[in-house]
Motif scaffolding. Structure first.
Motif, mmCIF file in Angstrom:
data_model
loop_
_atom_site.group_PDB
_atom_site.id
_atom_site.type_symbol
_atom_site.label_atom_id
_atom_site.label_comp_id
_atom_site.label_asym_id
_atom_site.label_seq_id
_atom_site.Cartn_x
_atom_site.Cartn_y
_atom_site.Cartn_z
ATOM 1 N N ALA A 37 0.805 -1.230 0.000
ATOM 2 C CA ALA A 37 0.000 0.000 0.000
ATOM 3 C C ALA A 37 0.837 1.279 0.000
ATOM 4 C CB ALA A 37 -0.987 -0.014 1.165
ATOM 5 N N PRO A 38 1.857 1.431 0.869
ATOM 6 C CA PRO A 38 2.631 2.675 0.836
ATOM 7 C C PRO A 38 3.470 2.829 -0.434
ATOM 8 C CG PRO A 38 3.368 1.252 2.653
ATOM 9 C CD PRO A 38 2.206 0.581 1.998
ATOM 10 N N VAL A 39 3.898 1.725 -1.029
ATOM 11 C CA VAL A 39 4.645 1.769 -2.295
ATOM 12 C C VAL A 39 3.728 2.301 -3.393
ATOM 13 C CG1 VAL A 39 5.804 0.339 -4.035
ATOM 14 C CG2 VAL A 39 6.182 -0.110 -1.598
ATOM 15 N N PHE A 40 2.510 1.775 -3.435
ATOM 16 C CA PHE A 40 1.510 2.185 -4.422
ATOM 17 C C PHE A 40 1.152 3.660 -4.219
ATOM 18 C CE2 PHE A 40 -2.888 1.906 -6.258
ATOM 19 C CZ PHE A 40 -2.552 1.395 -7.501
ATOM 20 N N GLU A 41 0.959 4.059 -2.971
ATOM 21 C CA GLU A 41 0.610 5.447 -2.640
ATOM 22 C C GLU A 41 1.725 6.405 -3.049
ATOM 23 O OE1 GLU A 41 -1.862 8.413 -1.446
ATOM 24 O OE2 GLU A 41 -2.420 6.322 -1.222
#
Length: 134
Positions: A37-41
């Motif tokens: 999730a944080p990589v995608f964000e």
């Protein structure tokens, strides 16, 4: 641009009305999903010209089934409404950046021509019967 939640009601419109759409199929109970999730964000912040959508497979079970999601996280990429990438598994940041670069670099005229050839459609406006265009 931050990520957007996609639903069965918004999915098709989002894919068809944007040049590039990346979709992350995820669930709250999924550890790899939470790590991705944080990589995608972060990628969404670095690429404001790309729509980054997230689909909660628990809340949108019919949409996940229609997309044939069997493993999460699964990342799908659409360019001009065409699915150009689909793969389960969380990508590291560098791999996601590389993928986005590849998607942006697709020659869409060439891709549309390949799809037309596979579907038996006439190329360059030529009729299928071999006669000259009108």
């Amino acid at each position: 641009m931050a990520t957007v939640e996609l639903t069965a009601d918004s999915f098709e419109k989002t894919v068809t009305s944007n040049d590039i759409v990346l979709v992350d199929f995820w669930a709250d109970w999924c550890g790899p999903c939470k790590r991705f999730a944080p990589v995608f964000e972060e990628a969404s912040e670095n690429h404001p010209d790309v729509v980054f959508g997230k689909i909660d497979t628990e809340a949108e079970q019919q949409l996940a089934a229609a997309a044939q999601i069997t493993s999460i996280p699964t990342l799908m990429a659409f360019r001009d409404s065409i699915l150009v990438f689909s793969q389960p598994g969380a990508l590291p940041g560098a791999a996601l950046e590389d993928l986005i670069g590849q998607i942006k670099g697709i020659d869409m005229d060439e891709l549309h021509a390949k799809i037309a050839a596979q579907n038996g459609a006439p190329q360059n406006g030529a009729p299928q019967d071999g006669s000259a265009p009108a």
